[in-house]
Design an enzyme around this catalytic site. Structure first.
Site, PDB file in Angstrom:
ATOM      1  N   GLU A  20      78.765  24.463  -3.763  1.00  0.00           N
ATOM      2  CA  GLU A  20      78.033  25.365  -4.656  1.00  0.00           C
ATOM      3  C   GLU A  20      78.977  26.241  -5.469  1.00  0.00           C
ATOM      4  OE1 GLU A  20      75.112  27.734  -2.639  1.00  0.00           O
ATOM      5  OE2 GLU A  20      74.252  28.466  -4.515  1.00  0.00           O
TER       6      GLU A  20
ATOM      7  N   ARG B 139      75.265  37.322  -1.601  1.00  0.00           N
ATOM      8  CA  ARG B 139      75.054  36.870  -0.230  1.00  0.00           C
ATOM      9  C   ARG B 139      75.077  38.042   0.751  1.00  0.00           C
ATOM     10  NH1 ARG B 139      78.789  32.936   3.446  1.00  0.00           N
ATOM     11  NH2 ARG B 139      79.975  34.863   3.469  1.00  0.00           N
TER      12      ARG B 139
ATOM     13  N   HIS C 171      74.437  22.035   2.406  1.00  0.00           N
ATOM     14  CA  HIS C 171      74.983  22.695   1.210  1.00  0.00           C
ATOM     15  C   HIS C 171      76.408  22.178   1.054  1.00  0.00           C
ATOM     16  CE1 HIS C 171      72.438  26.498   2.274  1.00  0.00           C
ATOM     17  NE2 HIS C 171      71.852  25.885   1.271  1.00  0.00           N
TER      18      HIS C 171
ATOM     19  N   ARG D  99      81.706  24.728   5.524  1.00  0.00           N
ATOM     20  CA  ARG D  99      82.262  26.010   5.959  1.00  0.00           C
ATOM     21  C   ARG D  99      81.774  26.374   7.359  1.00  0.00           C
ATOM     22  NH1 ARG D  99      79.219  29.647   2.944  1.00  0.00           N
ATOM     23  NH2 ARG D  99      78.405  28.156   1.457  1.00  0.00           N
TER      24      ARG D  99
ATOM     25  N   HIS E 166      64.498  21.904  -1.533  1.00  0.00           N
ATOM     26  CA  HIS E 166      65.358  22.938  -0.945  1.00  0.00           C
ATOM     27  C   HIS E 166      64.704  24.302  -1.041  1.00  0.00           C
ATOM     28  CE1 HIS E 166      69.098  24.237   0.778  1.00  0.00           C
ATOM     29  NE2 HIS E 166      69.300  25.126  -0.179  1.00  0.00           N
TER      30      HIS E 166
ATOM     31  N   HIS F 274      73.346  21.421  -3.869  1.00  0.00           N
ATOM     32  CA  HIS F 274      74.370  22.052  -4.709  1.00  0.00           C
ATOM     33  C   HIS F 274      75.653  21.200  -4.718  1.00  0.00           C
ATOM     34  CE1 HIS F 274      71.807  25.555  -4.473  1.00  0.00           C
ATOM     35  NE2 HIS F 274      72.119  25.810  -3.225  1.00  0.00           N
TER      36      HIS F 274
ATOM     37  N   GLN G  51      63.795  34.240   1.323  1.00  0.00           N
ATOM     38  CA  GLN G  51      64.431  34.784   0.122  1.00  0.00           C
ATOM     39  C   GLN G  51      63.428  35.052  -1.006  1.00  0.00           C
ATOM     40  OE1 GLN G  51      67.960  32.508  -0.884  1.00  0.00           O
ATOM     41  NE2 GLN G  51      68.744  32.635   1.202  1.00  0.00           N
TER      42      GLN G  51
ATOM     43  N   HIS H  83      74.731  23.571   7.985  1.00  0.00           N
ATOM     44  CA  HIS H  83      74.628  24.494   6.848  1.00  0.00           C
ATOM     45  C   HIS H  83      75.537  24.128   5.687  1.00  0.00           C
ATOM     46  CE1 HIS H  83      75.582  28.070   4.441  1.00  0.00           C
ATOM     47  NE2 HIS H  83      74.313  28.364   4.616  1.00  0.00           N
TER      48      HIS H  83
ATOM     49  N   TYR I 247      67.441  28.809   8.533  1.00  0.00           N
ATOM     50  CA  TYR I 247      68.588  29.215   9.360  1.00  0.00           C
ATOM     51  C   TYR I 247      68.458  30.546  10.078  1.00  0.00           C
ATOM     52  CZ  TYR I 247      70.182  31.501   4.974  1.00  0.00           C
ATOM     53  OH  TYR I 247      70.284  32.240   3.832  1.00  0.00           O
TER      54      TYR I 247
ATOM     55  N   ASP J  85      65.001  26.732  -3.850  1.00  0.00           N
ATOM     56  CA  ASP J  85      66.093  27.396  -3.140  1.00  0.00           C
ATOM     57  C   ASP J  85      65.855  28.883  -2.891  1.00  0.00           C
ATOM     58  OD1 ASP J  85      68.548  28.013  -2.051  1.00  0.00           O
ATOM     59  OD2 ASP J  85      69.739  27.508  -3.799  1.00  0.00           O
TER      60      ASP J  85
HETATM   61 ZN    ZN Z   1      70.370  26.877   0.003  1.00  0.00          ZN
END
Ligand code: ZN
Length: 466
Positions: free
Chosen positions: A245, A88, A242, A216, A62, A279, A67, A213, A127, A330
């Site tokens: 999490e 986030r 995901h 949600r 992952h 997660h 990031q 994703h 993404y 991640d």
């Molecule tokens: Zn992730």
């Protein structure tokens, strides 16, 4: 060894049945192992000799490459209720600044760091698809292409998982403005994936999967349509999501769908070994057992989950139920599989006030059990033939430094324990081979100076006026 194969001789190598001595590994021009033989007496004259004990390279299941450039920039209290959700918001602000060029530079440096740590494959959960204003690039998969190229340039094996992102919350809530770079209809998404596969076709070191994703961000109907559409291109290929999490996410799932997310997914989809539930942190006892028996991989990203205050996965119960797992870096607050495995065990020690919690009756050494488990589950999550030194697998491995103070004077019984649990000085990962090519030699990636210069340059642009 014939003229088209290469060979490496290792005095010690970790094979699927454990540590063996005098092992000859042979691989073909495509980078696939064609023979693995222990107890070899006649070493071919042209075989390379490994500088230390050889273990399989670790899959990283992952990653959100961009990031990496934010690591260290969010470690301050922005408000009294600082949480995953406030992190986030900062991460979205950073994502808004990413360009194809800076993304490529970040990904190349990140993959250099992964390779130096001994990660030889990565699953990229990608993404950020569109331009900053949310408009589609002329080539719809332009950003993903830069990430795929970064893997090829640095030498890491890749499973590219373009992400389907549609909503900002359960019950199809419309996306927020700061999510517009991520958004596609299912049809647009499948077109993007097709364009990407045409531009960068699959090969031994590249495979495609898909990543809805989270529950949600997609609906039940779009998740079905995604898997159906994807199966028409690549039946049985990996699906990563995901899943649970945050406790707020579990509560919202119960309110909107009438079930906890893992349970809901298991009840409505044929969740099997092609699935990776990233997660799966918040699972109750029933979900823990059901997930374990589904054959899906629990994607555990311990350093990120600790950094974001997610919670602790019930690893002991899950492993007792023979659940499969793998590890990922991640958000890349750290890029080291040793730290992920250490924290997996330490979370359980702190919770239970015991030691060696994740050992088993068969494997008394925790590190050996966790290393083997993360190899197997991680390999399955990649959908590629990796994670074992055996015929037919990719020629991906790590050469350890047996002269390292943490390994010196020990035997193979405790090597992995020391590699995982000791945190002294430089890494014991000395050399790294991917597809039979030595990409890290004596702790240096062959192109690390160039990739670091590009990364610095990208950072200076991204952080200017941030
Ligand atoms: Zn992730």
């Amino acid at each position: 060894m014939n003229s088209r194969t290469k060979a490496l001789f290792a005095a010690h190598a970790l094979l699927p049945d454990g540590w063996r001595t005098n092992v000859l590994l042979e691989w073909n021009a495509a980078g696939t192992l064609v023979a693995v033989a222990p107890d070899v007496r006649d070493v071919p004259a042209d075989a390379t000799h490994a500088a230390g004990p050889v273990i399989p390279g670790m899959p990283n299941l992952h990653s959100h490459a961009f990031q990496r450039a934010m690591a260290g920039l969010t470690e301050y209290r922005a408000n009294p209720a600082d949480s995953f959700w406030s992190w986030r918001d900062l991460m979205y602000r950073f994502a808004a600044r990413i360009t194809p060029d800076t993304l490529g530079a970040i990904a190349r440096w990140l993959y250099v760091e992964m390779l130096k740590a001994g990660y030889t494959s990565v699953c990229e959960f990608h993404y950020v698809h569109h331009a900053a204003d949310g408009k589609c690039h002329a080539h719809p998969a332009e950003l993903a292409q830069y990430v795929v190229d970064a893997a090829a340039e640095t030498g890491i094996g890749m499973t590219m998982l373009p992400v389907l992102y549609q909503y900002s919350g359960f019950n199809a809530q419309p996306p927020r403005d700061d999510q517009r770079r991520f958004i596609n209809t299912t049809g647009e998404f499948l077109d993007l994936l097709r364009a990407l596969r045409d531009a960068r076709p699959e090969h031994h070191a590249l495979r495609y999967g898909v990543a809805p994703h989270s529950l949600r961000a997609v609906s039940e109907a779009s998740l079905h349509a995604l898997i159906e559409g994807f199966d028409a291109m690549s039946p049985g290929a990996p699906v990563h999501i995901h899943v649970a999490e945050q406790t707020a996410e579990v509560e919202a799932s119960v309110a909107a769908l009438g079930a906890r997310p893992v349970q809901w997914l298991l009840d409505r989809f044929d969740v099997n070994a092609r699935w990776c539930l990233v997660h799966a942190t918040h699972v109750d006892a029933k979900e823990t057992h059901a997930l374990a028996s589904s054959g899906a991989i629990a994607g555990l990203c311990l350093t990120t989950e600790a950094n974001l205050g997610d919670g602790i996965f019930p690893a002991m119960d899950y492993l007792d139920a023979r659940g499969a797992f793998g590890i990922g870096s991640d958000s890349h607050i750290g890029v080291d599989w040793r730290a992920e495995l250490r924290l997996l065990e330490y979370g359980q020690r702190l919770l239970r006030r015991q030691r060696n919690v994740l050992a088993s009756p068969r494997t008394a050494h925790v590190a050996d059990r966790l290393f083997q488990g993360a190899l197997e589950g991680g390999a399955r999550a990649t959908g590629r033939a990796v994670g074992a030194l055996e015929e037919g697998a990719r020629a991906d491995w790590i050469v350890l430094d047996a002269e390292h103070p943490n390994l010196a004077e020990q035997t193979s019984t405790t090597w992995l324990s020391s590699v995982v649990f000791c945190e002294h000085g430089e890494t014991p990962v000395r050399d790294v081979f991917v597809g039979g090519r030595c990409v890290v030699h004596e702790r240096r990636h062959r192109d690390e100076a160039r990739h670091y210069a590009d990364y610095r340059n990208a950072l200076s642009r991204l952080l200017a006026d941030a």
